[in-house]
Design an enzyme around this catalytic site. Structure first.
Site, PDB file in Angstrom:
ATOM      1  N   GLU A 144       0.803  -1.230   0.000  1.00  0.00           N
ATOM      2  CA  GLU A 144       0.000   0.000   0.000  1.00  0.00           C
ATOM      3  C   GLU A 144       0.832   1.274   0.000  1.00  0.00           C
ATOM      4  O   GLU A 144       0.823   2.051   0.971  1.00  0.00           O
ATOM      5  CB  GLU A 144      -0.963   0.018   1.193  1.00  0.00           C
ATOM      6  CG  GLU A 144      -2.049  -1.026   1.089  1.00  0.00           C
ATOM      7  CD  GLU A 144      -3.055  -0.950   2.234  1.00  0.00           C
ATOM      8  OE1 GLU A 144      -2.762  -0.333   3.266  1.00  0.00           O
ATOM      9  OE2 GLU A 144      -4.137  -1.530   2.087  1.00  0.00           O
ATOM     10  N   GLU A 315      -6.818  -7.650  -0.691  1.00  0.00           N
ATOM     11  CA  GLU A 315      -7.331  -7.738   0.683  1.00  0.00           C
ATOM     12  C   GLU A 315      -8.808  -7.362   0.656  1.00  0.00           C
ATOM     13  O   GLU A 315      -9.157  -6.265   0.220  1.00  0.00           O
ATOM     14  CB  GLU A 315      -6.589  -6.758   1.601  1.00  0.00           C
ATOM     15  CG  GLU A 315      -5.099  -7.021   1.699  1.00  0.00           C
ATOM     16  CD  GLU A 315      -4.384  -6.029   2.626  1.00  0.00           C
ATOM     17  OE1 GLU A 315      -5.057  -5.297   3.373  1.00  0.00           O
ATOM     18  OE2 GLU A 315      -3.146  -5.987   2.566  1.00  0.00           O
TER      19      GLU A 315
END
Ligand code: GAL
Length: 634
Positions: A144, A315
């Protein structure tokens, strides 16, 4: 293509004796993928140069032998404590000049050369050891980028690199002074070495300076990722992905994506609703256990474009998260709905975060597929259901959407530098257009701003592109499709200055933005056919006839039945009116309830009902919280 499921697993969090059973249970639940390793640096290299790969060898072996495919993450989002001793100045610095500390994650500055060298070493070690491992079927770089506000760092390392970057962009200092308009307030420089980072100035820094720094910061992310990709490519043929986030727009994902094989993103619908959708309190309450009906879909479509067709959810929220202001439980059926929604938008895989809830540290309140005591948590049942449905149904066929929406990270940066009114952001503008189009029942392709071929689309929308290169204007002008541009499109040149002639300077429409204003939230202006202008309005001149009027009779959009310029920030009703009028003759449109959306794939129409009540749309009954998959009739 067959769609698959997976999960995110942290073998280093659990005794080795549990790994085998975990792997078998993952397989029994119908999972294909397991992502591991992305935060494990302190166990891979507990002290400088002391590499410990045995445990990872075993973990990969156990998972792989159980029939799982491993996605191996590079651990560079969590440099261990010793790394900070080695490079005390590698920590990022915030806009107030404060150094961000060790003790969580993403504590590095993208511009620190010493840290980048050490990243290259650990990535090389992993690539050498696992690049040809038959169980490692994909890689993830870092974790991320940009999350926790980490794209931009005001460190000394960033300052040095920024000056070099500026020199590369502008060549000589006179050119920079000229393009930035530095004569204003005597901001002229005589050398690149005099240029500081644009924080801590007395009042606002020159927007050209701030935008340049944002572009530089974005390029640093691209370079950081490329460093890892180049190393991995030399040692593996497995595809390489990165897991992007929701509504993190401060680096150019298209440019990072150019170096990768797969785009993936981390989808937390309930966390996002509280934290970043920007919806009203009523909407937040209504969808607190379902998530916003458009926010995930928007990112699915965006990342499909970033990945050039290949994209995953790396995710997926499985239950309550820990990090939003409030963290409710999803309604039963939502994990399945979110999963099918991703597949309907083209995801190859959906992986649930995480396998087992952690009893320790920052995320102990974050649900997993298992409880901390290893009993099943609700999400695993829904995953099992999806796995069974996948096994028993045809693959989801991709399809080109009828409508294209351009998304430009550079425009997002320009709006952030100069919003002109509180709360005006490019993301919100584009997301509002997306929501309106979806409420008309349209499926959407998001396109990068470098697109020049728009063939096959009925409509291309390009709102808010602050800077539009001539080639893009030309491509849109000559495209054999309907085109909607504005507001604030082509409002600035490449250096955040008002262009001459005045905006938007479109080859195919005689329209000039003579003046702009921003409006207080309590100053919305009613439109004649329903809906309102919110926050921002332009005064338009030229010979084009109006296509949308304010109640007062003043034109807010002008053009014809193929080309429209919109000179205001419209609410959902306003955008819907505009698009309905434009498309009604050549497309069957809906007026969908707030909680119902559809997505057309190659062979099917997927209906998603986010509401807790049943809806019936043209004879199709949609039960509460449901996915309905129908063969297309034409
Ligand atoms: C993601 C992150 C994961 C975990 C998760 C919790 O943003 O990649 O490591 O922190 O959020 O929701």
């Amino acid at each position: 293509m067959k769609r698959t499921l997976g999960t995110c697993y942290y073998p280093e969090h659990w005794p080795r004796a549990m790994w085998q059973d975990d792997a078998l249970r993952m397989r029994q639940a119908g999972l294909t993928w397991v992502r591991i390793g992305e935060f494990a640096w302190s166990r891979l290299e507990p002290s400088p140069g002391d590499y410990r790969f045995d445990w990872l060898d075993d973990a990969i072996d156990i998972l792989g032998r159980a029939g799982l495919k491993v996605v191996l993450g590079t651990p560079t989002a969590t440099p261990p404590r010793w790394m900070i001793d080695k490079h005390p100045d590698m920590l990022a610095v915030d806009a107030e000049g404060r150094t961000r500390k060790f003790g969580s994650r993403r504590h590095y500055c993208f511009s620190h050369e010493g840290y980048k060298r050490d990243c290259a070493v650990i990535v090389e070690k992993l690539a050498e050891r696992y690049g040809r491992n038959p169980y490692v079927a994909a890689w993830q770089t870092d974790n991320e980028y940009g999350c926790h506000d980490t794209t931009i760092s005001y460190s000394d390392a960033a300052c040095v690199a920024f000056r070099k970057w500026l020199e590369g962009q502008y060549g000589d200092i006179a050119t920079l002074n000229d393009k930035w308009g530095n004569v204003f307030w005597s901001m002229e420089y005589s050398s690149f070495d005099q240029i500081e980072l644009p924080n801590l100035t007395v009042t606002e820094a020159n927007p050209a300076h701030t935008l340049a720094f944002r572009r530089f910061s974005s390029d640093q992310v691209v370079a950081f990722n490329r460093l890892q990709v180049d190393i991995l490519r030399a040692k593996t043929n497995a595809p390489i992905a990165h897991n992007y986030m929701g509504r993190i727009t401060d680096f150019d994902h298209f440019k990072v994506g150019d170096d990768l094989d797969i785009a993936s993103w981390d989808s937390y619908p309930l966390g996002f609703l509280e934290d970043r959708v920007g919806a009203s309190a009523d909407h937040q309450k209504r969808y607190a256990r379902q998530g916003d009906p458009d926010f995930q879909a928007f990112h699915h479509d965006l990342y499909r474009a970033v990945g050039k067709g290949r994209w995953w959810v790396m995710e997926q929220q499985p239950g309550p998260v820990n990090w939003a202001p409030f963290n409710p439980e999803p309604l039963p059926g939502m994990v399945r709905l979110w999963t099918w929604e991703a597949f309907a938008h083209g995801a190859e895989a959906v992986c649930y975060f995480r396998w087992r809830q952690a009893p320790m540290a920052q995320e102990q309140m974050h649900a997993g597929m298992l409880r901390p005591d290893s009993a099943d948590a609700p999400a695993i049942d829904e995953a099992r259901q999806v796995a069974a449905e996948l096994a028993n149904s045809d693959a989801v066929a991709p399809a080109k959407a009828p409508v294209a929406l351009i998304f430009d990270y550079d425009a997002d940066a320009s709006w952030a530098v100069q919003p002109h009114g509180d709360g005006l952001s490019y993301f919100s503008l584009v997301f509002g257009v997306y929501r309106a189009l979806r409420m008309l029942g349209l499926s959407i392709d998001i396109l990068p701003p470098t697109t020049r071929d728009f063939s096959g689309y009925e409509l291309v929308a390009a709102p808010g592109l602050m800077h539009m290169p001539d080639a893009l204007k030309q491509a849109l002008a000559t495209a054999d499709t309907k085109v909607v541009v504005g507001p604030r499109s082509a409002a600035r040149d490449d250096n955040m200055c008002i262009p001459d002639p005045l905006p938007p300077g479109l080859p195919d429409l005689d329209v000039t933005v003579a003046r702009v204003e921003s409006l207080r939230p309590d100053m919305s202006l009613p439109l004649s056919g329903g809906g309102q202008i919110l926050g921002y309005r332009e005064e338009l001149e030229g010979t084009e006839p109006p296509v949308l009027l304010e109640e007062t009779g003043r034109a807010v959009a002008v053009g014809n039945d193929r080309r429209i310029y919109v000179g205001g920030w419209l609410d959902t009703t306003g955008w819907k009116t505009l698009f309905r009028d434009l498309l009604k003759d050549d497309h069957a449109l809906f007026d969908l309830p707030e909680g119902v959306r559809l997505r057309d794939t190659g062979r099917e129409r997927f209906w998603f009902n986010f509401d807790v009540i049943e809806h019936e749309i043209e004879g199709v009954v949609l039960p509460p919280i449901s996915v309905t998959r129908l063969e297309k009739t034409k």
